[in-house]
Enzyme design. Structure first.
Site, PDB file in Angstrom:
ATOM      1  N   ASP A 240       0.844  -1.190   0.000  1.00  0.00           N
ATOM      2  CA  ASP A 240       0.000   0.000   0.000  1.00  0.00           C
ATOM      3  C   ASP A 240       0.888   1.252   0.000  1.00  0.00           C
ATOM      4  O   ASP A 240       1.839   1.351   0.780  1.00  0.00           O
ATOM      5  CB  ASP A 240      -0.905   0.005   1.237  1.00  0.00           C
ATOM      6  CG  ASP A 240      -1.834   1.210   1.267  1.00  0.00           C
ATOM      7  OD1 ASP A 240      -2.880   1.159   0.606  1.00  0.00           O
ATOM      8  OD2 ASP A 240      -1.481   2.198   1.955  1.00  0.00           O
ATOM      9  N   ILE A 241       0.589   2.198  -0.886  1.00  0.00           N
ATOM     10  CA  ILE A 241       1.350   3.449  -0.942  1.00  0.00           C
ATOM     11  C   ILE A 241       0.947   4.318   0.249  1.00  0.00           C
ATOM     12  O   ILE A 241      -0.239   4.646   0.422  1.00  0.00           O
ATOM     13  CB  ILE A 241       1.090   4.203  -2.255  1.00  0.00           C
ATOM     14  CG1 ILE A 241       1.454   3.322  -3.455  1.00  0.00           C
ATOM     15  CG2 ILE A 241       1.883   5.507  -2.307  1.00  0.00           C
ATOM     16  CD1 ILE A 241       1.105   3.951  -4.800  1.00  0.00           C
TER      17      ILE A 241
ATOM     18  N   ASN B 246      -2.749  12.909  -3.828  1.00  0.00           N
ATOM     19  CA  ASN B 246      -3.843  13.276  -4.729  1.00  0.00           C
ATOM     20  C   ASN B 246      -4.403  14.650  -4.395  1.00  0.00           C
ATOM     21  O   ASN B 246      -4.626  15.487  -5.277  1.00  0.00           O
ATOM     22  CB  ASN B 246      -4.961  12.236  -4.649  1.00  0.00           C
ATOM     23  CG  ASN B 246      -4.908  11.241  -5.798  1.00  0.00           C
ATOM     24  OD1 ASN B 246      -4.217  11.460  -6.794  1.00  0.00           O
ATOM     25  ND2 ASN B 246      -5.647  10.161  -5.670  1.00  0.00           N
TER      26      ASN B 246
ATOM     27  N   ASP C 129      -2.075   9.642 -10.602  1.00  0.00           N
ATOM     28  CA  ASP C 129      -2.076   8.569 -11.607  1.00  0.00           C
ATOM     29  C   ASP C 129      -0.659   8.244 -12.067  1.00  0.00           C
ATOM     30  O   ASP C 129      -0.298   7.074 -12.251  1.00  0.00           O
ATOM     31  CB  ASP C 129      -2.931   8.964 -12.807  1.00  0.00           C
ATOM     32  CG  ASP C 129      -4.424   8.926 -12.504  1.00  0.00           C
ATOM     33  OD1 ASP C 129      -4.798   8.375 -11.443  1.00  0.00           O
ATOM     34  OD2 ASP C 129      -5.205   9.440 -13.319  1.00  0.00           O
TER      35      ASP C 129
ATOM     36  N   GLU D 219      -4.765   2.162  -4.357  1.00  0.00           N
ATOM     37  CA  GLU D 219      -3.312   2.313  -4.266  1.00  0.00           C
ATOM     38  C   GLU D 219      -2.668   1.065  -3.659  1.00  0.00           C
ATOM     39  O   GLU D 219      -1.539   1.092  -3.199  1.00  0.00           O
ATOM     40  CB  GLU D 219      -2.940   3.541  -3.421  1.00  0.00           C
ATOM     41  CG  GLU D 219      -3.263   3.461  -1.956  1.00  0.00           C
ATOM     42  CD  GLU D 219      -4.657   3.974  -1.601  1.00  0.00           C
ATOM     43  OE1 GLU D 219      -4.860   4.326  -0.432  1.00  0.00           O
ATOM     44  OE2 GLU D 219      -5.534   4.008  -2.492  1.00  0.00           O
TER      45      GLU D 219
END
Length: 331
Positions: A208-209, A216, A225, A251
């Site tokens: 997971d980022i 964002n 993106d 993500e």
């Protein structure tokens, strides 16, 4: 990176088409056998009657969902032997059946082997027919036959390329290039089956980022993106060639690693985390990190439990401060 996708399954001849092929072959050989019987040609009647047996067996297996590509290949070869024998005794009257059988080769063999085997088959039929036909007639049939092989090979090549493109579009996430979730269940069940049958280790690495929503909100969705795309590239460059990377959620990415026990998976996860931390992502002036949960497959695991344990490990990594690697908790 090499992925095992639906492409392999797509190479199988569709069941309804296979049944139609079998029925057409049965009808042709049955009618041709009766015709030879009415002309007192008992030898060829026997040859065609024997050819009906493998076709019938293969058809029954196909109807019972037990048919394999090997069954079809063996059946076709036996049918071709019958046609070669008929060419020896009947000449051009049997050569005309070479044309439809050539196309069947390209349905049940890959392009390379279909081209080679069909060429050998056609040449054998032509030489056999020389027993009673003139060289001039065989030459004309030969030109038409090998034109047929060339055209069949061209069409098979075009269809294979188009199929590969369609499968890629259907199974790959357009933004990141990772696999989408379309075939995730099938892929994970395959690993579960291999562990139970042959003891082959497998592990899931759920990535997971960290703070992706902040990226964002701060820099915009276009930057987000781009980050997802680059992040996927970084992960894929570090994974072994036999591993598969799925885009699991917004993500989140899921790496399925074969022949990979817990220790090996943890070492790989640390390399992934380090590679992400050392990468400068375009348009993002801050350092990006990721949290990772690792779950090795256990004999008692169902698919749902295996996924659940990777998610629990990821949650533990995020809860402990992010930019961490955690493994499933022992029970």
């Amino acid at each position: 990176m090499k992925y095992v996708t639906a492409l392999q399954d797509s190479q199988r001849l569709p069941r309804n088409a296979s049944i139609a092929f079998h029925l057409a072959a049965l009808l042709t050989f049955f009618v041709y056998g009766i015709y030879r019987f009415t002309h007192d040609d008992l030898f060829l009647f026997g040859v065609f009657s024997l050819a009906l047996l493998p076709i019938s067996i293969s058809l029954i297996l196909e109807i019972q969902h037990r048919g394999t590509m090997l069954h079809k290949q063996i059946t076709l070869m036996l049918v071709c032997i019958a046609i070669v024998i008929a060419c020896y005794f009947l000449g051009y009257k049997s050569l005309i059946y070479v044309f439809p059988t050539i196309f069947i080769f390209f349905f049940i063999f890959d392009l390379k082997y279909a081209s080679i085997i069909s060429s050998i088959y056609a040449l054998t039929c032509l030489i056999s027919a020389l027993n009673i036909e003139t060289f001039a007639l065989i030459w004309r049939f030969g030109v038409a036959t090998f034109d047929c092989i060339i055209f069949a090979a061209i069409f098979a090549y075009i269809i294979a390329k188009q199929k590969a493109v369609l499968i890629h579009l259907a199974t790959t996430d357009e933004l990141t290039g990772a696999l989408n979730r379309k075939n995730l269940t099938t892929s994970l069940n395959r690993s579960i089956g291999e562990l139970r049958q042959s003891g082959t280790d497998a592990s899931l690495i759920l990535i997971d980022i960290d703070h992706f929503k902040m990226v964002n909100d701060t820099y915009g969705h276009l930057v987000g993106d781009k980050l997802l795309s680059q992040f996927s590239d970084v992960i894929m460059q570090q994974l072994p060639v036999e591993a598969k990377l799925f885009r699991f959620g917004g993500e989140e990415f899921l790496a399925q690693c074969e022949n990979c026990g817990l220790q090996k998976a943890l070492e790989l996860a640390q390399r992934l985390k380090q590679a992400v931390s050392q990468t400068q992502f375009d348009g993002v002036p801050v350092n990006i990190s990721c949290s990772i949960g690792v779950a090795e497959l256990r004999l008692s695991d169902s698919l749902e439990e295996w996924l659940k344990q990777s998610d629990i490990a990821l949650y533990a990594a995020k809860k402990s401060g992010r930019n961490k690697v955690m493994s499933r908790l022992d029970k």
